[in-house]
Design a protein around this motif. Structure first.
Motif, short mmCIF file in Angstrom:
data_model
loop_
_atom_site.label_atom_id
_atom_site.label_comp_id
_atom_site.label_asym_id
_atom_site.label_seq_id
_atom_site.Cartn_x
_atom_site.Cartn_y
_atom_site.Cartn_z
N TYR A 94 0.90 -1.15 0.35
CA TYR A 94 -0.11 0.69 0.09
C TYR A 94 0.96 1.02 0.40
O TYR A 94 1.61 1.15 0.79
N HIS A 95 0.29 1.72 -1.17
CA HIS A 95 1.21 3.31 -1.21
C HIS A 95 0.33 4.35 -0.72
O HIS A 95 -0.64 4.93 -1.39
N CYS A 96 1.12 5.38 -0.10
CA CYS A 96 0.34 7.13 0.20
C CYS A 96 0.96 7.94 -1.23
O CYS A 96 2.18 7.43 -1.37
N ALA A 97 0.17 8.87 -1.40
CA ALA A 97 1.16 9.89 -2.85
C ALA A 97 -0.20 11.32 -2.91
O ALA A 97 -1.29 11.42 -1.81
N ALA A 98 0.76 12.02 -2.88
CA ALA A 98 -0.19 13.19 -2.89
C ALA A 98 0.81 13.94 -3.94
O ALA A 98 1.30 14.10 -5.19
N GLN A 115 7.20 5.15 -0.65
CA GLN A 115 7.99 3.80 -1.02
C GLN A 115 6.95 2.20 -0.60
O GLN A 115 7.19 1.38 -1.46
N GLY A 116 5.87 2.55 0.31
CA GLY A 116 4.74 1.67 0.26
C GLY A 116 4.91 1.07 1.83
O GLY A 116 6.46 0.76 2.24
N THR A 117 4.14 -0.07 2.49
CA THR A 117 3.47 -0.23 3.07
C THR A 117 3.22 -1.75 3.28
O THR A 117 2.36 -2.06 2.55
N GLN A 118 3.80 -2.94 3.52
CA GLN A 118 3.00 -4.17 3.18
C GLN A 118 1.85 -4.65 4.19
O GLN A 118 1.72 -4.61 5.07
N VAL A 119 0.84 -5.22 3.33
CA VAL A 119 -0.41 -5.78 3.87
C VAL A 119 -0.36 -7.00 3.79
O VAL A 119 -0.87 -7.56 2.32
N THR A 120 -0.58 -8.01 4.54
CA THR A 120 -1.31 -9.96 4.50
C THR A 120 -2.35 -9.57 4.79
O THR A 120 -2.32 -9.79 6.21
N VAL A 121 -3.20 -10.57 4.59
CA VAL A 121 -4.13 -11.07 5.07
C VAL A 121 -4.80 -12.29 4.72
O VAL A 121 -5.00 -13.35 3.64
N SER A 122 -4.27 -13.51 5.88
CA SER A 122 -4.25 -14.64 5.79
C SER A 122 -5.77 -14.91 6.01
O SER A 122 -6.93 -14.28 6.67
N SER A 123 -6.72 -16.37 5.59
CA SER A 123 -7.46 -16.33 5.25
C SER A 123 -8.20 -17.75 6.48
O SER A 123 -7.71 -17.77 7.33
#
Length: 123
Positions: A94-98, A115-123
């Motif tokens: 996930y990236h923010c932008a302006a 630069q982004g941050t990782q989001v991982t969603v497990s089932s």
């Protein structure tokens, strides 16, 4: 340009919530619209949400409408993305932008990226 640094990503389970933060520096943050994007492996970068300079108007992609909420605190030079009811398909960087133009964010052409941050969603 404004410099952006994301934080708050991590590994969560389906149905959980997570709040991402975006710290801005270098320019007057309140002069910029901001937004959030994500990119999953093998997929194109996807627009998620945008918010105008003063925070009074927002826009969302259909894929996250009703689950994600974008907000900002110009007094702290911070932007946020609250993500609820996360699903495995939300797994991405996930990236923010302006940009000084909210339109440029909505059409996925902002002037500044984090630069982004990782989001991982497990089932």
């Amino acid at each position: 340009q404004v410099q952006l640094v994301e934080s708050g990503g991590g590994l969560v389970q389906a149905g959980d919530s997570l709040r991402l933060s975006c710290a801005a520096s270098g320019r007057t943050f309140s002069s910029y619209a901001m937004g959030w994007f994500r990119q999953a492996p093998g997929k194109e970068r996807e627009f998620l949400a945008a918010i105008i300079r003063g925070g009074g108007s927002t826009r969302y992609a259909d894929s996250v409408k009703g689950r994600f909420t974008i907000s900002r605190d110009n007094t702290r030079n911070m932007g946020y993305l609250q993500m609820n009811n996360l699903k495995p398909e939300d797994t991405a960087v996930y990236h923010c932008a302006a940009d000084q133009s909210c339109h440029n964010i909505v059409v996925s052409n902002p002037g500044s990226w984090g630069q982004g941050t990782q989001v991982t969603v497990s089932s």
